[in-house]
Design a protein around this motif. Structure first.
Motif, PDB file in Angstrom:
ATOM      1  N   GLU A 221       0.850  -1.187   0.000  1.00  0.00           N
ATOM      2  CA  GLU A 221       0.000   0.000   0.000  1.00  0.00           C
ATOM      3  C   GLU A 221       0.885   1.236   0.000  1.00  0.00           C
ATOM      4  OE1 GLU A 221      -2.329  -0.517   3.517  1.00  0.00           O
ATOM      5  OE2 GLU A 221      -3.602  -2.073   2.657  1.00  0.00           O
ATOM      6  N   ALA A 223       0.957   3.614  -2.803  1.00  0.00           N
ATOM      7  CA  ALA A 223       0.637   4.509  -3.918  1.00  0.00           C
ATOM      8  C   ALA A 223       1.059   5.938  -3.592  1.00  0.00           C
ATOM      9  CB  ALA A 223      -0.850   4.462  -4.222  1.00  0.00           C
ATOM     10  N   PHE A 227      -5.213   5.798  -3.386  1.00  0.00           N
ATOM     11  CA  PHE A 227      -5.337   4.389  -3.023  1.00  0.00           C
ATOM     12  C   PHE A 227      -6.791   4.076  -2.688  1.00  0.00           C
ATOM     13  CE2 PHE A 227      -5.196   0.752  -0.155  1.00  0.00           C
ATOM     14  CZ  PHE A 227      -4.281  -0.094  -0.789  1.00  0.00           C
ATOM     15  N   PRO A 246       3.084   3.500  -7.467  1.00  0.00           N
ATOM     16  CA  PRO A 246       2.155   3.755  -8.562  1.00  0.00           C
ATOM     17  C   PRO A 246       1.314   5.011  -8.335  1.00  0.00           C
ATOM     18  CG  PRO A 246       1.257   2.079  -7.117  1.00  0.00           C
ATOM     19  CD  PRO A 246       2.618   2.394  -6.586  1.00  0.00           C
ATOM     20  N   GLU A 249      -3.725   3.003  -7.070  1.00  0.00           N
ATOM     21  CA  GLU A 249      -3.585   1.598  -6.698  1.00  0.00           C
ATOM     22  C   GLU A 249      -4.816   1.110  -5.937  1.00  0.00           C
ATOM     23  OE1 GLU A 249      -0.424  -1.357  -4.348  1.00  0.00           O
ATOM     24  OE2 GLU A 249      -0.270   0.830  -4.133  1.00  0.00           O
ATOM     25  N   SER A 252      -4.488  -4.838  -2.236  1.00  0.00           N
ATOM     26  CA  SER A 252      -4.078  -6.158  -2.712  1.00  0.00           C
ATOM     27  C   SER A 252      -4.279  -7.259  -1.683  1.00  0.00           C
ATOM     28  CB  SER A 252      -2.596  -6.123  -3.099  1.00  0.00           C
ATOM     29  OG  SER A 252      -1.788  -5.870  -1.954  1.00  0.00           O
ATOM     30  N   VAL A 276      -2.653   0.352 -10.803  1.00  0.00           N
ATOM     31  CA  VAL A 276      -2.355  -1.007 -10.351  1.00  0.00           C
ATOM     32  C   VAL A 276      -3.596  -1.561  -9.656  1.00  0.00           C
ATOM     33  CG1 VAL A 276      -0.898  -2.418  -8.858  1.00  0.00           C
ATOM     34  CG2 VAL A 276       0.098  -0.483 -10.102  1.00  0.00           C
ATOM     35  N   THR A 277      -4.251  -2.527 -10.267  1.00  0.00           N
ATOM     36  CA  THR A 277      -5.491  -3.056  -9.705  1.00  0.00           C
ATOM     37  C   THR A 277      -5.254  -4.188  -8.712  1.00  0.00           C
ATOM     38  OG1 THR A 277      -5.798  -4.682 -11.471  1.00  0.00           O
ATOM     39  CG2 THR A 277      -6.725  -2.462 -11.832  1.00  0.00           C
ATOM     40  N   ASN A 278      -4.106  -4.823  -8.774  1.00  0.00           N
ATOM     41  CA  ASN A 278      -3.800  -5.953  -7.884  1.00  0.00           C
ATOM     42  C   ASN A 278      -4.870  -7.047  -7.938  1.00  0.00           C
ATOM     43  OD1 ASN A 278      -1.276  -5.118  -6.679  1.00  0.00           O
ATOM     44  ND2 ASN A 278      -2.445  -3.534  -5.604  1.00  0.00           N
TER      45      ASN A 278
END
Length: 310
Positions: A221, A223, A227, A246, A249, A252, A276-278
Motif C-alpha cells: 500500500e 501509492a 489508493f 504507482p 492503486e 491487494s 495497479v489493480t492488484n
C-alpha cells in the motif's frame, strides 16, 4: 481579550467577531450554534501553543461557522479512545461551515490539520499545510462524513502512516464526501500512501489535482497518488501526475465487496498503465482522458495553477 471569553458570553445565533491579532489559546464552541469570525485569515491567528486542539466544535445539531483565521500549533500527543483527534480543527457530531482558513503546523494521531467525524460540513477556501500525523491523514481526516470540500488545498503535510494529504473513511454511510476544486500535492508518508487514501466510501473528485505526492515503504500500500480500499471513487476533470509509483492503486490484501474507479475528462500520467489493480475491482476508463504534461505555472514554488497555454 480572549476568543473563548466571547464564546462563553454568547448565545445560540450570536456572532463572535474577532479583531486582527494573535490569540494564544485553545477554543471550544461549547455546544453552541454560533459564528466565530476573524477579521482576515492573514491577520487573525489562533495559536494553540502545542497544548491541545486549537479549535473544537462538537455535539451541535444546528448551524455554526468558523471563518477568517489562521489556526496553528495544535498538538495531541497520543490517540485517546472516544475523544476527537485533529490538532488544528476537530469537528465531532457537528456540521459547521469552515471557510477562509489556514490550518498549519499542527500535530495529532489522526488528522493533524483537520479531523471531521459524523458531519455534513461545508469546507471552503482552506489551505492545510505543514501538518503531521502519527498515523493517518496528516492534512485532513474525514471519518463517517459527507462533507463538501470546495477549493481546499492540502499540501506539504507528513504522515507516519497513510495519507499525507487526505484520508477518507465512511463505512459506506448514506453519503460520501464531494471534493470540488481541491489540490493534494507535495504530501508524503513514511509508511503507506502519500496523497489520498479512500476506505469504505464513494467520494467524487471534480476539477481536483493529486500531484507530486510520495508514498512510503509499505510494499502493498504505497501509492503515491490515490489508493482504494473497498472504495468506489469517481474522478472528473482531475489531474493525477508526478506522484511516486504507482499513481493509483487498489488494495491487494483481499477481494473487496466494492472497489471501482471511474475516470472521465482527466489527465492521468501514463494513462491506464499507471493504475495497479492488484486483481481487485474494476476501472471504468471513460471519455476525454489524456496523458500529457499538465503545464503547471511553477511546481517548484507550489503554484499548481495551469498556464494559459495548457
Amino acid at each position: 481579550t480572549t476568543i473563548q471569553a466571547g464564546i462563553d458570553a454568547s448565545s445560540a445565533g450570536d456572532t463572535v467577531s474577532v479583531k486582527a491579532g494573535t490569540y494564544i489559546e485553545n477554543i471550544d464552541f461549547s455546544g453552541k450554534n454560533i459564528a466565530v469570525i476573524g477579521a482576515d485569515r492573514e491577520t487573525t491567528i489562533i495559536d494553540g501553543d502545542s497544548s491541545g486542539i486549537v479549535v473544537k466544535i462538537a455535539d451541535l445539531d444546528g448551524d455554526a461557522v468558523l471563518k477568517n483565521f489562521t489556526i496553528q500549533n495544535g498538538f495531541i500527543s497520543e490517540e485517546i479512545s472516544n475523544v476527537p483527534n485533529g490538532g488544528g480543527v476537530s469537528v465531532n457530531n457537528a456540521s459547521p461551515v469552515l471557510k477562509n482558513l489556514k490550518v498549519k503546523n499542527n500535530i495529532a494521531h489522526y488528522g493533524g490539520g483537520i479531523y471531521i467525524y459524523n458531519s455534513t460540513s461545508l469546507l471552503e477556501n482552506i489551505s492545510v499545510y505543514g501538518n503531521e500525523s502519527v498515523s493517518h491523514g496528516a492534512g485532513i481526516y474525514l471519518d463517517y462524513t459527507a462533507a463538501t470540500l470546495r477549493n481546499v488545498y492540502s499540501y506539504n503535510n507528513s504522515s507516519g502512516s497513510h495519507a499525507g494529504g487526505i484520508f477518507i473513511n465512511n463505512d459506506y454511510q448514506e453519503n460520501s464526501p464531494t471534493i470540488i476544486g481541491g489540490s493534494f500535492h507535495d504530501n508524503q508518508a513514511s509508511y503507506g500512501v502519500g496523497g489520498v487514501f479512500t476506505q469504505n466510501c464513494a467520494p467524487s473528485f471534480y476539477q481536483s489535482n493529486i500531484v507530486n505526492n510520495k508514498g512510503g515503504w509499505n510494499d502493498n500500500e504505497n501509492a503515491g497518488g490515490l489508493f482504494l480500499f473497498n472504495a468506489d471513487v469517481q474522478l472528473v476533470s482531475c489531474i493525477v501526475s508526478g506522484n511516486s509509483s504507482p499513481q493509483l492503486e487498489f488494495d491487494s490484501t483481499e477481494a473487496q465487496s466494492v472497489e471501482s474507479l471511474s475516470i472521465n475528462y482527466s489527465l492521468i500520467q501514463n494513462g491506464q498503465d499507471s493504475i495497479v489493480t492488484n486483481g481487485n475491482g474494476t476501472v471504468t476508463w471513460g471519455s476525454g482522458n489524456i496523458d500529457v504534461d499538465p503545464m503547471f505555472v511553477d511546481t517548484a514554488n507550489g503554484n499548481y495553477h495551469l498556464v494559459a497555454s495548457s
